[in-house]
Design a protein around this motif. Structure first.
Motif, mmCIF file in Angstrom:
data_model
loop_
_atom_site.group_PDB
_atom_site.id
_atom_site.type_symbol
_atom_site.label_atom_id
_atom_site.label_comp_id
_atom_site.label_asym_id
_atom_site.label_seq_id
_atom_site.Cartn_x
_atom_site.Cartn_y
_atom_site.Cartn_z
ATOM 1 N N THR A 64 0.851 -1.197 0.000
ATOM 2 C CA THR A 64 0.000 0.000 0.000
ATOM 3 C C THR A 64 0.878 1.235 0.000
ATOM 4 O O THR A 64 1.760 1.382 0.856
ATOM 5 C CB THR A 64 -0.919 0.017 1.233
ATOM 6 N N MET A 65 0.636 2.134 -0.973
ATOM 7 C CA MET A 65 1.365 3.406 -1.046
ATOM 8 C C MET A 65 0.346 4.534 -0.981
ATOM 9 O O MET A 65 -0.549 4.628 -1.825
ATOM 10 C CB MET A 65 2.195 3.483 -2.331
ATOM 11 N N ALA A 69 -1.957 7.971 -9.106
ATOM 12 C CA ALA A 69 -2.981 9.012 -9.152
ATOM 13 C C ALA A 69 -2.445 10.375 -8.756
ATOM 14 O O ALA A 69 -2.928 11.409 -9.218
ATOM 15 C CB ALA A 69 -4.154 8.638 -8.236
ATOM 16 N N GLN A 70 -1.440 10.390 -7.879
ATOM 17 C CA GLN A 70 -0.876 11.653 -7.395
ATOM 18 C C GLN A 70 0.629 11.504 -7.209
ATOM 19 O O GLN A 70 1.072 10.773 -6.327
ATOM 20 C CB GLN A 70 -1.537 12.060 -6.072
ATOM 21 N N VAL A 71 1.399 12.159 -8.046
ATOM 22 C CA VAL A 71 2.853 12.099 -7.944
ATOM 23 C C VAL A 71 3.296 12.760 -6.645
ATOM 24 O O VAL A 71 2.757 13.791 -6.240
ATOM 25 C CB VAL A 71 3.508 12.805 -9.150
ATOM 26 N N TRP A 72 4.282 12.145 -5.992
ATOM 27 C CA TRP A 72 4.766 12.675 -4.720
ATOM 28 C C TRP A 72 5.689 13.876 -4.990
ATOM 29 O O TRP A 72 6.876 13.719 -5.282
ATOM 30 C CB TRP A 72 5.520 11.608 -3.952
ATOM 31 N N THR A 73 5.147 15.067 -4.902
ATOM 32 C CA THR A 73 5.933 16.295 -5.060
ATOM 33 C C THR A 73 5.700 17.201 -3.863
ATOM 34 O O THR A 73 4.685 17.085 -3.166
ATOM 35 C CB THR A 73 5.545 17.048 -6.346
ATOM 36 N N ALA A 74 6.658 18.106 -3.660
ATOM 37 C CA ALA A 74 6.556 19.011 -2.518
ATOM 38 C C ALA A 74 5.368 19.958 -2.648
ATOM 39 O O ALA A 74 4.843 20.454 -1.644
ATOM 40 C CB ALA A 74 7.855 19.806 -2.379
ATOM 41 N N ALA A 75 4.936 20.223 -3.872
ATOM 42 C CA ALA A 75 3.835 21.168 -4.078
ATOM 43 C C ALA A 75 2.465 20.503 -3.998
ATOM 44 O O ALA A 75 1.445 21.190 -4.076
ATOM 45 C CB ALA A 75 4.008 21.836 -5.441
ATOM 46 N N PHE A 89 11.832 -0.832 0.097
ATOM 47 C CA PHE A 89 12.869 0.049 -0.433
ATOM 48 C C PHE A 89 12.702 0.239 -1.940
ATOM 49 O O PHE A 89 12.840 1.357 -2.456
ATOM 50 C CB PHE A 89 14.250 -0.526 -0.115
ATOM 51 N N ASN A 90 12.400 -0.833 -2.664
ATOM 52 C CA ASN A 90 12.195 -0.721 -4.115
ATOM 53 C C ASN A 90 11.040 0.208 -4.445
ATOM 54 O O ASN A 90 11.117 1.011 -5.384
ATOM 55 C CB ASN A 90 11.939 -2.099 -4.716
ATOM 56 N N ALA A 91 9.945 0.095 -3.695
ATOM 57 C CA ALA A 91 8.795 0.969 -3.936
ATOM 58 C C ALA A 91 9.179 2.426 -3.715
ATOM 59 O O ALA A 91 8.751 3.318 -4.461
ATOM 60 C CB ALA A 91 7.635 0.575 -3.030
ATOM 61 N N MET A 92 10.001 2.678 -2.708
ATOM 62 C CA MET A 92 10.394 4.046 -2.380
ATOM 63 C C MET A 92 11.256 4.669 -3.475
ATOM 64 O O MET A 92 10.977 5.776 -3.954
ATOM 65 C CB MET A 92 11.154 4.061 -1.046
ATOM 66 N N VAL A 93 12.308 3.946 -3.914
ATOM 67 C CA VAL A 93 13.281 4.563 -4.827
ATOM 68 C C VAL A 93 12.894 4.421 -6.295
ATOM 69 O O VAL A 93 13.376 5.189 -7.137
ATOM 70 C CB VAL A 93 14.690 3.986 -4.591
ATOM 71 N N ARG A 94 12.035 3.442 -6.633
ATOM 72 C CA ARG A 94 11.695 3.226 -8.042
ATOM 73 C C ARG A 94 10.339 3.812 -8.417
ATOM 74 O O ARG A 94 10.120 4.151 -9.576
ATOM 75 C CB ARG A 94 11.717 1.730 -8.363
ATOM 76 N N THR A 95 9.439 3.888 -7.452
ATOM 77 C CA THR A 95 8.087 4.361 -7.756
ATOM 78 C C THR A 95 7.782 5.706 -7.134
ATOM 79 O O THR A 95 7.321 6.625 -7.815
ATOM 80 C CB THR A 95 7.042 3.324 -7.269
ATOM 81 N N CYS A 96 8.048 5.845 -5.831
ATOM 82 C CA CYS A 96 7.639 7.059 -5.125
ATOM 83 C C CYS A 96 8.614 8.215 -5.318
ATOM 84 O O CYS A 96 8.203 9.351 -5.571
ATOM 85 C CB CYS A 96 7.477 6.748 -3.630
ATOM 86 N N PHE A 97 9.911 7.943 -5.189
ATOM 87 C CA PHE A 97 10.923 8.988 -5.317
ATOM 88 C C PHE A 97 12.012 8.564 -6.302
ATOM 89 O O PHE A 97 13.175 8.368 -5.923
ATOM 90 C CB PHE A 97 11.548 9.305 -3.957
ATOM 91 N N PRO A 98 11.681 8.430 -7.593
ATOM 92 C CA PRO A 98 12.699 8.007 -8.571
ATOM 93 C C PRO A 98 13.813 9.030 -8.754
ATOM 94 O O PRO A 98 14.902 8.682 -9.231
ATOM 95 C CB PRO A 98 11.885 7.830 -9.858
#
Length: 664
Positions: free
Chosen positions: A473-474, A480-486, A583-592
């Motif tokens: 779960t992310m 649907a929503q890219v993880w950006t600071a804005a 870790f893979n979900a974090m660096v490859r999907t959420c914060f590439p």
């Protein structure tokens, strides 16, 4: 920064390995077990006494007789096979923890033998003289420990099986195209698996043929070749089975007679199964696919082939399968196919060393079936579906392995003939390594660049480990929503989709510390970038947008993507790939585009972080080491991004409630 605590033994192991790379502590553990457990479960050498080569030293000594020479040749052959076997075993052991886990997993508990109830006197069984190595190997247990016969005065004699046989279902494709050396290596590996306590049941497969008689002949010849190869290296041998299946009422194959399969398995013999089925309707034998044959065998050996009788219940059918499940433990599906591991056309790694079916199956099937890459075969998609269909019938701990004939034959690739290369290591056999560790040959979260620098992992890239895995779960969903600071509104840990109590328990258990929940929520609840949760809160990560000192929160261009908590339950650490999945979900999907985090300099898990980060920096005058995955961060060391990363990692305040005094 979250810590994944390592046991003291594992920590000491890392220290030992860093001091002396040539020492294999896992191998030492297995070797010590072999020498310290006096239980007769494996005979290393032939029971026949071999003559000594120097036995004719007296003047009137006679040359070897034909029988003596045959015995001596057999002894030499067995000695070489044992040397090969233990070399493969000890070189495939990954870590001390893996070795201990294997010993614990496959060492069967002793079962009490029921007393004989009979007026007849019991005949004592003559003890056999063997080399004692404990219950680590179970190839000959069914032979060494006879079934228990319980006699009653007015009842029939019954036989009770006292051992559970660990079984691996294996599909070997295109044997007709293999040369003899590769087939001999595969036979040696299959024999080694049997000696290590997991008897393989092999289904042969050949390319589709338009002529049925040609396909049948090809399948039969392939089975005969494999049986002959196994017979040459295994004392227990193999048995060809070409009458196992019949066509069911639904058109699918089903097992004709279960004992045809289970009896050789209990004897330690390797069944080599030809995918042919008898049709009651057409009164003829027809070929079936190895895919369908393997699924039918898996269903039957898993005890799922019983159906409720008319008026019966599902519970009744399940209970009928219990005796078989006590006799047969099936938890491995292995496919040997020249197409190799599952490729990845949309990532830099180019292959999948580990597949979490629960999370990745649908996406991978779409990618494989739509790919025009020449390196992608439709057999990749077919093999992946086979794993999904088979593993769903097995326990959650079961796993699948997809590898090439060359890797399956690894035991025969290196010999002791000729000069040795100083400094080279024997490559791991993918099948034996998987049995010992139930893990991929290398971590799936390692960057591809790390692997090219290590020749010992070269062969690992041609194998894929497959597990049913766990859901991931992310929040928010990156699709649907890219993880950006804005991005607004930002997620809060008090969101109804998050079980805060279980998340806190996960953090406390992983860190072995108590979180000050109120203080933590006050610090992070307005700056959450996202949350990743693996399975049933077995692992997770909390990521935040941190503001460097002196920067306004409204300046989103300066906000730092920060891994605030990375946690895995103690019971899941080192198993199941939970840490790799998160870790893979974090660096490859959420914060590439990169993320940073920190860890205390004396944290034993730092080696794991070093291997997966793009760079590290020991922050001066602190006890913190900073890690990051951001590409090109050190191209200009004085860049503002690097300074912002360091400032955040230096100033984030811990929020623990246990009052432990740790130097920061």
């Amino acid at each position: 920064m979250a810590q994944i605590p390592l046991s003291r033994s594992a920590a000491s192991l890392k220290g030992v390995c860093s001091q002396d790379q040539s020492r294999n502590v896992a191998a030492d553990t297995l070797r010590a077990f072999l020498h310290s457990n006096p239980t007769p479960s494996l005979r290393f050498y032939s029971a026949q006494t071999a003559p000594r080569p120097d036995h004719g030293g007296t003047p009137d000594a006679q040359p070897f007789s034909q029988d003596e020479q045959t015995g001596y040749d057999h002894w030499k052959k067995q000695r070489l096979a044992n040397k090969e076997f233990f070399t493969s075993l000890l070189s495939s052991a990954a870590t001390k923890r893996d070795a201990k886990a294997y010993i614990s997993r496959l060492k069967s508990p002793r079962k009490k033998t029921p007393a004989l109830k009979s007026t007849q006197s019991a005949v004592p069984i003559k003890a056999q003289t063997t080399v004692n190595v404990g219950n680590l190997f179970s190839r000959s247990r069914a032979v060494e420990q006879s079934p228990v016969f319980t006699q009653f005065k007015d009842e029939e004699q019954t036989v009770e099986e006292v051992e559970t046989v660990n079984v691996a279902m294996v599909k070997v494709n295109n044997i007709s195209a293999m040369d003899d050396s590769i087939l001999a290596g595969i036979a040696q590996t299959l024999s080694s698996l049997s000696r290590l306590g997991m008897v393989p049941a092999v289904v042969v497969e050949e390319p589709a043929q338009t002529d049925y008689s040609v396909r049948r002949e090809l399948l039969t010849q392939s089975a005969d070749r494999l049986v002959t190869a196994i017979e040459q290296v295994s004392e227990s041998g193999a048995r060809k089975l070409d009458n196992c299946f019949r066509q069911g009422v639904d058109g699918r194959p089903e097992i004709f007679l279960q004992k045809l399969i289970t009896r050789p398995l209990h004897q330690g013999r390797i069944p080599v199964i030809v995918p042919l089925a008898f049709s009651d309707r057409d009164q003829c034998v027809m070929s079936i696919t190895a895919h369908d044959a393997l699924l039918a065998l898996t269903k039957d050996l898993a005890g799922l082939s019983f159906v409720p009788t008319t008026g019966g219940s599902v519970t009744e059918a399940v209970e009928k399968g219990l005796p078989l499940r006590k006799q047969i433990s099936l938890d491995r599906i292995i496919v040997v196919d020249e197409t190799g591991c599952i490729p990845s056309t949309k990532s830099h790694d180019q292959e999948h060393v580990f597949v979490n079916l629960e999370q990745e199956y649908s996406r991978l099937q779409e990618e494989l079936r739509s790919s025009t890459d020449s390196g992608v075969s439709q057999r990749h998609a077919s093999n992946l579906k086979l794993f999904k269909d088979a593993l769903r019938m097995l326990p959650h701990s079961a796993s699948g392995l997809l590898t090439t004939p060359l890797e399956a034959a690894n035991t025969a690739r290196l010999t002791d003939d000729g000069p040795s290369n100083v400094g080279t290591r024997r490559q791991k056999n993918a099948l034996i390594h998987n049995l010992l560790t139930d893990k991929p040959a290398y971590s799936s979260s390692l960057p591809a660049g790390r692997l090219t620098q290590d020749s010992t992992t070269a062969s690992a890239t041609t194998s894929t480990l497959v597990k049913r895995g766990m859901p991931l779960t992310m929040l928010p969903n990156p699709d649907a929503q890219v993880w950006t600071a804005a991005s607004t509104p930002r997620l809060k840990l008090t969101d109804g989709r998050i079980d805060l109590d279980r998340l806190v328990y996960l953090i406390d258990d992983s860190f072995n510390r108590t979180l000050d929940v109120e203080a933590y929520l006050k610090r992070v609840n307005d700056r959450i970038a996202g949350v990743i949760i693996a399975g049933d809160y077995e692992g997770g990560a909390i990521l935040t947008w941190e503001t460097p000192p002196g920067v306004s929160d409204d300046d989103t261009s300066r906000l730092v993507p920060y891994l605030d908590k990375f946690a895995v339950l103690k019971k899941s650490q080192g198993a199941g790939g939970v840490a790799d999945i998160v870790f893979n979900a974090m660096v490859r999907t959420c914060f590439p585009n990169g993320v940073c985090w920190r860890s205390r300099k004396d944290n034993p898990v730092n080696k794991w972080y070093f291997e997966r980060s793009r760079g590290t920096w020991k922050i001066p005058e602190t006890n913190w080491t900073m890690f990051w995955t951001t590409p090109g961060l050190l191209d200009q060391k004085s860049s503002q991004t690097f300074l912002d990363y360091e400032a955040v990692c230096r100033t984030v305040q811990p929020t623990w409630a246990d009052n432990k005094k740790l130097v920061d």
